[in-house]
Design a protein around this motif. Structure first.
Motif, mmCIF file in Angstrom:
data_model
loop_
_atom_site.group_PDB
_atom_site.id
_atom_site.type_symbol
_atom_site.label_atom_id
_atom_site.label_comp_id
_atom_site.label_asym_id
_atom_site.label_seq_id
_atom_site.Cartn_x
_atom_site.Cartn_y
_atom_site.Cartn_z
ATOM 1 N N UNK A 69 0.854 -1.184 0.000
ATOM 2 C CA UNK A 69 0.000 0.000 0.000
ATOM 3 C C UNK A 69 0.888 1.231 0.000
ATOM 4 N N UNK A 70 0.369 2.321 -0.524
ATOM 5 C CA UNK A 70 1.118 3.575 -0.504
ATOM 6 C C UNK A 70 1.246 4.044 0.937
ATOM 7 N N UNK A 71 2.317 4.758 1.215
ATOM 8 C CA UNK A 71 2.570 5.183 2.585
ATOM 9 C C UNK A 71 1.395 5.975 3.207
ATOM 10 N N UNK A 72 0.743 6.867 2.468
ATOM 11 C CA UNK A 72 -0.383 7.590 3.087
ATOM 12 C C UNK A 72 -1.516 6.670 3.531
ATOM 13 N N UNK A 73 -1.560 5.448 2.979
ATOM 14 C CA UNK A 73 -2.629 4.526 3.341
ATOM 15 C C UNK A 73 -2.248 3.623 4.502
ATOM 16 N N UNK A 74 -1.054 3.808 5.055
ATOM 17 C CA UNK A 74 -0.636 2.975 6.192
ATOM 18 C C UNK A 74 -1.483 3.334 7.417
ATOM 19 N N UNK A 75 -2.045 2.326 8.091
ATOM 20 C CA UNK A 75 -2.864 2.589 9.280
ATOM 21 C C UNK A 75 -2.047 3.266 10.382
ATOM 22 N N UNK A 76 -2.698 4.151 11.119
ATOM 23 C CA UNK A 76 -1.990 4.897 12.146
ATOM 24 C C UNK A 76 -2.960 5.284 13.273
ATOM 25 N N UNK A 77 -2.481 5.213 14.512
ATOM 26 C CA UNK A 77 -3.195 5.823 15.636
ATOM 27 C C UNK A 77 -4.459 5.113 16.073
ATOM 28 N N UNK A 78 -4.581 3.840 15.765
ATOM 29 C CA UNK A 78 -5.687 3.068 16.316
ATOM 30 C C UNK A 78 -6.923 3.022 15.451
ATOM 31 N N UNK A 79 -7.074 3.930 14.484
ATOM 32 C CA UNK A 79 -8.190 3.795 13.557
ATOM 33 C C UNK A 79 -7.992 4.591 12.276
ATOM 34 N N UNK A 80 -6.947 5.368 12.205
ATOM 35 C CA UNK A 80 -6.765 6.263 11.067
ATOM 36 C C UNK A 80 -5.819 5.670 10.039
#
Lengths: 423, 415
Positions: free
Chosen positions: A23-34
């Motif tokens: 996946x592209x880096x901006x689509x990497x999951x972050x912060x528990x739901x984002x």
């Protein structure tokens, strides 16, 4: 005033290793739901910018699905809204995007249709909350042709960033790409505000230069500064984080567990919008023990969770323990399993009795020693870890690996590859 | 097409329905009661929905909005709020369930669906209405009504149905002390549109008394459809509390987790639950946006609840954005939205009341929304705190069972 923003979301993000492999880096999951891009998209709409183009190139499926019609950001609009801008054919010189500036250049038809005075160009890779209106005001007050948002970084980090030197008025006098020494610690945040007409002129000029790599940071910005154009640096004082490496990704996630998290995710005046699935409230079973953690809706916890970030739908069975880890959507942690200092991607099956992150970090990762050496363990999407297996530090288990891909315990720095062809 | 009856005030729910309709009462950690019916409609492929509202409808209207959460924001059909309205000749309050539909009969006449589903918006259940349509068509019914088994001691709360061997309804008794069968009407009726329109011509008031019962008596084909899934009428404090806490069982009867039948609701976009150092959470449902520093046991916490250090929630339902300050305790209570429980205050103090007149409270303390409970206050089990109570309303620090602070109207100030 109508405003327009481009978000550069096509980067490969190779330092994120398995997380951005599919996946592209901006689509990497972050912060528990984002997803990482949620911060930039939310900044846009929270700043009143409702016309946004997202430039994609590398593995865009996950990002495309996430952005969709733009509904969570109120970007599904009759006029404007969000538009995905992938590389396309049909122009005289059609090609893949060669650099960030080239990506905008190849969308000049699109840009020319936007009759706004300014164009905001953003990176989709960073975690921060920023009111872009302040940037516009700064730009106007300085009669700038280009404004670059900058953040102060520690001395030892200047060699990872583009560093700007300014005069006392904030006008940029020098630009140094990843310098070893500089008189300034002001790093470019990859947030650029341009006068539209100047931008178009500069893009055409850059496109005609055969030895340019067509990148805003590497080519356009240094050239404009050297030429004495009115380039200004806007000093941004709040939290900003590039989560470009596994270590920074991990640490930044865990920073949100502190008493004073870097960003108030619950701020009703600056909501971080995302594509939320319909999941029930978190279910804590009898005997569950959870402390200092973020746990998203849809999780079910019967075991122990400490200092960890759990995305929606994670199941932690009784007797299992998750410590100091980031565990993404719908991963299952079976009875008696231990997950310690690990980054576990979506849909992973951690069978009962597995120990993920065992022993000391005696060796860096065999496959990517430069990115995986601090003791973290990384497991790719949908991998299945066989019952009772022990996996050492700095180890890496590839996406879609199955029980059959394991030959036994995995030592520190070990690599278990999944199938090549699966997406 | 469906007509959803969601105008009920539900007096039995006391302060929970002081400022909202029963359908808009929060349920299950993040939902409203109406979400179950709207999700059923969405998953059953019903895309034309009229919502009949009357009792303080703001909360319900806010929740439904344009119907986006249920994919009911459509170009054709979608959700339509049907409020009482005036005409030149009459004042148009809905006098009853049948009257509410009769006053909106033009909607049915224009849409001309073959069948009309008439539903109560006050019940919690998951049902595929297409199975009802099957029964209806197989049996060539004029009306098909869904029925479910209830316990004999509960028959006094329901419309009880007797049928012949072929499932044809022979009688429908409203809230009998004793019933001949265990079958209760679920408030789910599928009408042939022509039959319903015909019956509405005589301007009936009540759907059961003035439409269904006369149809049964005159030998129309009223057929029952037996439903064996989860169904609850949560219209009383006792049943509301029980149905919520049942969700904490190891295998709850009501499945909220089914990806094939998600319960859809308006999402509030809150961050994940923040569990802080020293927190203790067991056997509970806790929704996104909560921050827990204290202890939570056998309870349901809606989005945005803050449990301060040393504070404790036990055997309780605590709705959105309630704050428990340090050392506060909520024990066997239902606390409505935005309420603040001051430091070391206790809600649900002492033993449950012995007075049979307070039996409807099921031994719980009840706190309406927007209440400010002062530090150190003691709100007994069996006490009721109205909407918007202010610290000055607590003349004495301890409110015993049976005590009540009346609700404040929105325009009343208060210190």
């Amino acid at each position: 005033v109508s405003r327009y923003a481009y978000i550069l979301a096509g980067g490969v993000g190779s330092r994120l290793c398995l997380l951005s492999e599919r996946r592209a880096k901006p689509a990497v999951p972050f912060g528990g739901k984002y997803r990482i891009i949620d911060f930039t998209l939310s900044n846009c709409v929270n700043s009143g910018i409702y016309d946004v183009g997202v430039l994609t190139q590398y593995r865009p499926t996950s990002l495309n699905q996430h952005v969709g019609t733009g509904r969570p950001w109120d970007l599904d609009r009759t006029h404007g809204g969000v538009q995905l801008l992938p590389p396309s054919l049909g122009h005289l010189d059609s090609d893949w995007y060669q650099g960030t500036a080239d990506a905008i250049y190849r969308n000049l038809i699109h840009l020319r249709r936007r009759r706004t005075e300014h164009v905001l160009i953003l990176s989709g890779d960073h975690v921060y909350t920023m009111d872009y209106n302040v940037l516009y005001a700064f730009h106007a007050a300085n009669k700038a042709a280009m404004t670059v948002a900058v953040t102060t970084v520690p001395d030892e980090a200047i060699n990872q960033f583009g560093i700007l030197e300014t005069d006392s008025e904030g006008r940029v006098t020098a630009f140094l790409e990843k310098p070893r020494q500089a008189r300034s610690r002001m790093a470019s945040m990859g947030v650029y505000l341009f006068d539209r007409d100047s931008l178009i002129r500069w893009l055409l000029e850059d496109a005609a230069m055969p030895d340019s790599s067509h990148d805003f940071g590497k080519d356009i910005l240094p050239r404009l500064v050297a030429r004495g154009e009115a380039v200004y640096a806007y000093p941004f004082k709040s939290y900003w984080q590039d989560v470009g490496t596994l270590d920074s990704f991990y640490q930044t996630n865990l920073e949100f567990l502190s008493d004073e998290p870097p960003i108030d995710l619950a701020d009703p005046d600056w909501v971080i919008h995302t594509q939320s699935a319909d999941r029930p409230a978190v279910r804590f079973d009898p005997g569950s023990r959870v402390e200092t953690s973020l746990v998203a809706n849809g999780c079910r916890i019967a075991g122990r969770v400490v200092r960890s970030v759990l995305f929606p739908g994670v199941v932690v069975e009784a007797g299992a323990e998750v410590r100091d880890s980031v565990v993404m959507h719908d991963t299952f942690v079976g009875r008696g399993a231990v997950v310690d200092r690990a980054i576990v991607d979506k849909g992973v099956h951690v069978a009962p009795g597995v120990v993920l992150g065992a022993g000391g970090a005696t060796a860096p990762n065999r496959a990517c020693p430069e990115h995986l050496s601090s003791g973290l363990v990384v497991v790719g999407k949908s991998a299945r870890l066989p019952e009772g297996v022990t996996i050492g530090r700095n180890a890496r288990v590839g996406a879609y690996a199955t029980e059959a891909d394991f030959t036994g315990d995995v030592p520190s720095g070990g690599v278990v590859d999944g199938p090549e062809s699966m997406h | 097409m469906a007509m959803v009856l969601s105008g009920g005030g539900g007096e039995a729910l006391s302060v929970l329905t002081a400022e909202r309709a029963v359908s808009a009462v929060p349920f299950g950690g993040k939902y409203r009661i109406i979400d179950f019916v709207l999700s059923n409609l969405c998953h059953s492929g019903v895309t034309q929905v009229g919502m009949l509202t009357q009792h303080v409808p703001t909360s319900l209207h806010d929740h439904i909005g344009a119907g986006r959460a249920w994919d009911l924001d459509r170009r054709g059909g979608g959700v339509l709020i049907l409020q009482p309205y005036l005409t030149r000749s009459q004042a148009g309050w809905y006098r009853g369930t049948a009257d509410a539909i009769a006053q909106n009969v033009d909607i049915l006449e224009n849409a001309r669906p073959e069948m009309v589903l008439v539903l109560s918006g006050d019940h919690v259940y998951r049902m595929d209405y297409r199975t009802l349509v099957e029964t209806h068509e197989d049996r060539r019914a004029a009306v098909t009504m869904a029925v479910t088994k209830v316990r004999p001691d509960e028959s006094h709360r329901f419309g009880m149905v007797t049928t012949d061997e072929e499932g044809r309804v022979q009688s429908l008794l409203e809230k009998p002390e004793r019933a001949e069968t265990p079958w209760a009407s679920m408030g789910v009726y599928l009408f042939e549109t022509a039959v319903l329109l015909d019956r509405l011509r005589s301007r009936p008031t009540n759907l059961v008394l003035d439409v269904l019962r006369p149809m049964i008596d005159s030998g129309d084909r009223v057929v029952s459809h037996e439903f064996d899934g989860y169904w609850e009428d949560v219209g009383t404090i006792g049943s509301f509390y029980r149905a919520n806490l049942e969700l904490l069982a190891p295998e709850p009867r009501l499945e909220l987790h089914d990806p094939r039948w998600p319960i859809l609701t308006r999402d509030e976009e809150r961050p994940p639950v923040r569990v802080r150092e020293g927190a203790r959470i067991e056997q509970s449902l806790v929704a996104n946006g909560c921050t827990v520093s204290g202890t939570v046991r056998r309870s349901i916490l809606f989005p945005g609840v803050t449990v301060g250090a040393g504070a404790e929630i036990v055997d309780s339902i605590v709705m959105a954005d309630v704050t428990l300050e340090r050392g506060a305790r909520v024990d066997r209570a239902i606390v409505d939205k935005y309420t603040r429980v001051g430091e070391r205050a206790v809600v649900g103090h002492g033993d449950g009341p012995a007075d049979p007149k307070l039996a409807w409270l099921g031994g719980l303390a009840l706190v309406g929304k927007d209440a400010l409970i002062p530090a150190e206050a003691r709100v007994g089990r069996g006490a009721v705190i109205g909407v918007g109570a202010r610290p000055s309303d607590f003349a004495e620090a301890a409110l015993p069972a049976g005590a009540a602070i009346p609700s404040r109207a929105w325009y009343e100030g208060g210190a």
